[in-house]
Design an enzyme around this catalytic site. Sequence first.
Site, PDB file in Angstrom:
ATOM      1  N   GLY A 229       0.817  -1.194   0.000  1.00  0.00           N
ATOM      2  CA  GLY A 229       0.000   0.000   0.000  1.00  0.00           C
ATOM      3  C   GLY A 229       0.852   1.246   0.000  1.00  0.00           C
ATOM      4  CB  SER A 230      -0.041   4.714   0.802  1.00  0.00           C
ATOM      5  OG  SER A 230      -0.417   4.682   2.173  1.00  0.00           O
ATOM      6  CD  GLU A 232       1.896   8.826   2.383  1.00  0.00           C
ATOM      7  OE1 GLU A 232       2.604   9.650   1.783  1.00  0.00           O
ATOM      8  OE2 GLU A 232       1.368   7.843   1.809  1.00  0.00           O
ATOM      9  CB  VAL A 233      -0.918   2.965   5.225  1.00  0.00           C
ATOM     10  CG1 VAL A 233      -1.478   1.805   6.051  1.00  0.00           C
ATOM     11  CG2 VAL A 233      -2.016   4.009   4.993  1.00  0.00           C
ATOM     12  N   GLY A 234       2.283   2.364   5.280  1.00  0.00           N
ATOM     13  CA  GLY A 234       3.388   1.436   5.513  1.00  0.00           C
ATOM     14  C   GLY A 234       4.229   1.822   6.706  1.00  0.00           C
ATOM     15  CD  GLU A 251       4.516  -3.397  -4.003  1.00  0.00           C
ATOM     16  OE1 GLU A 251       4.592  -2.158  -4.176  1.00  0.00           O
ATOM     17  OE2 GLU A 251       3.606  -4.098  -4.446  1.00  0.00           O
ATOM     18  CD  GLU A 384       2.565   5.263  -5.604  1.00  0.00           C
ATOM     19  OE1 GLU A 384       2.848   4.226  -6.217  1.00  0.00           O
ATOM     20  OE2 GLU A 384       2.392   5.304  -4.373  1.00  0.00           O
TER      21      GLU A 384
END
Length: 483
Positions: A229-230, A232-234, A251, A384
């Site tokens: 995912g993104s 920020e969430v990663g 990823e 992105e």
Amino acid sequence: MSKVKMESYPAIIGGEKVNGKGTFEDLDPSTGQPFAEVARCGEAEINQAVEAAREAHEKTWRRTTPAERARVLHNIAELLRRDHEELARLESTDTGKPLTQTRADVAVAARYFEFYANTIESFYGDTIPTQQGVFAYTLREPFGVAAQIIPWNYPIQIGCRSVVPALATGNCCVMKPAEEAPLTPIKVGELALEAGLPPGVLNVVPGFGEEAGAPLSAHKGIDHLAFTGSLEVGQIVSRAAAENVIPVTLELGGKSPNVVFADADLDGAIPIVVNSIIQAAGQTCAAGSRLLVERRVHDEVLERVAERFKGIEIGPGLEDPDLGPIISEEQLERVDGYVQQGKGEAQLLAGGDRARGDRLGGGYFFEPTLFGGVSHSDRLAQEEVFGPVLVATPFDDPEEAAWMANATDYGLVAAVWTRDVSKAHHLAQEIRAGQVFVNTYGAGGGVELPFGGFKKSGHGREKGYEALYEYSQIKTVAIKYGK
């Protein structure tokens, strides 16, 4: 006016269909209308799923032989192929992706089960020569309970990419699909049970990120975590894994370049460059979102790309157009925000607006958009966008091309287009990305090819044989014998 009855999709926990604490509506991005009701899982269901996975791991799955696991994985692959068209249409409705793309996604999902079923029986430990009178060897063992948090852009393909090597190595799984597109992962959970996977080995818990994803990533009962995912969430997920001192496979985003040299086969390159940004409406971490072109052919390449963009057919996924919708109104507004800002900073060569028309109805469609004259430091070149937006920049020599390719925080995928083999090898070594393609882009699923990022694109590797190492831990045994 009576409400249209929608099909319901439950969670799969411990081999049972579970309704959760309620339901939420799943929207078709081609129409903007709800078409399914999905179980809304929360912390209680996450706890239940982790407990079910733990019990299944201790009592059954970790005690199975690789041959037994392989048999079940092959069975699941056969069922995916049996239901191929149904799953492809469901994925197309749920994500808005054209049918040609979702049919390929289902085929790749089946291939994951076949590939890991075929490889797990040859996944061995090693013997280690050591001092006289000591026999030393290694074992590859599962972590236990592995959690996977899956994005909405490739739900069936990425879901299987993360889950199957975990299952093959003896882990039990709790998979949380994205709330925007949870349906095919739920179907995979149902098919796995039909294929003979023991209850609790694969649990599927749909729900919202803050209600299901957050408690899953922070759960003290999981032993391994995978997130796609993104960025920020990663980062949030990484902190949760660090608190519990468990390994995490990440990823994350990408800002991947197509590097086109003047000696490239432009007739072969340009269609693939275009496809690399309109695939999944540009909503993929591996999208070819930057176009770096040698100055001698820069204007020609951009003119030809812009002409192709203008001819792209836009429409609902089930009509199998070239380009489907963005996943949601929120994401559409995000893409539009980047584009509107870009209009004041760069040269708009194609697209640039929300796509409208009777055929498109209330769907979330955006025109394929090309910007020229983009500086490598511009926001459009650094961040992105996650939409069908391509930004182009000229370069003068291979050293500048490599520097530009690396001039972002990301390093997931890159492509080099040249007839010069020496130049291709040089750029492949200089570019910091997890995958570098030469005179092509992507690998049609690339099940056999290790995949993952450099820099802020993440760490760890999925796909290929490397994923078996990612989902297992090594144990060393040393036995003294004789006197």
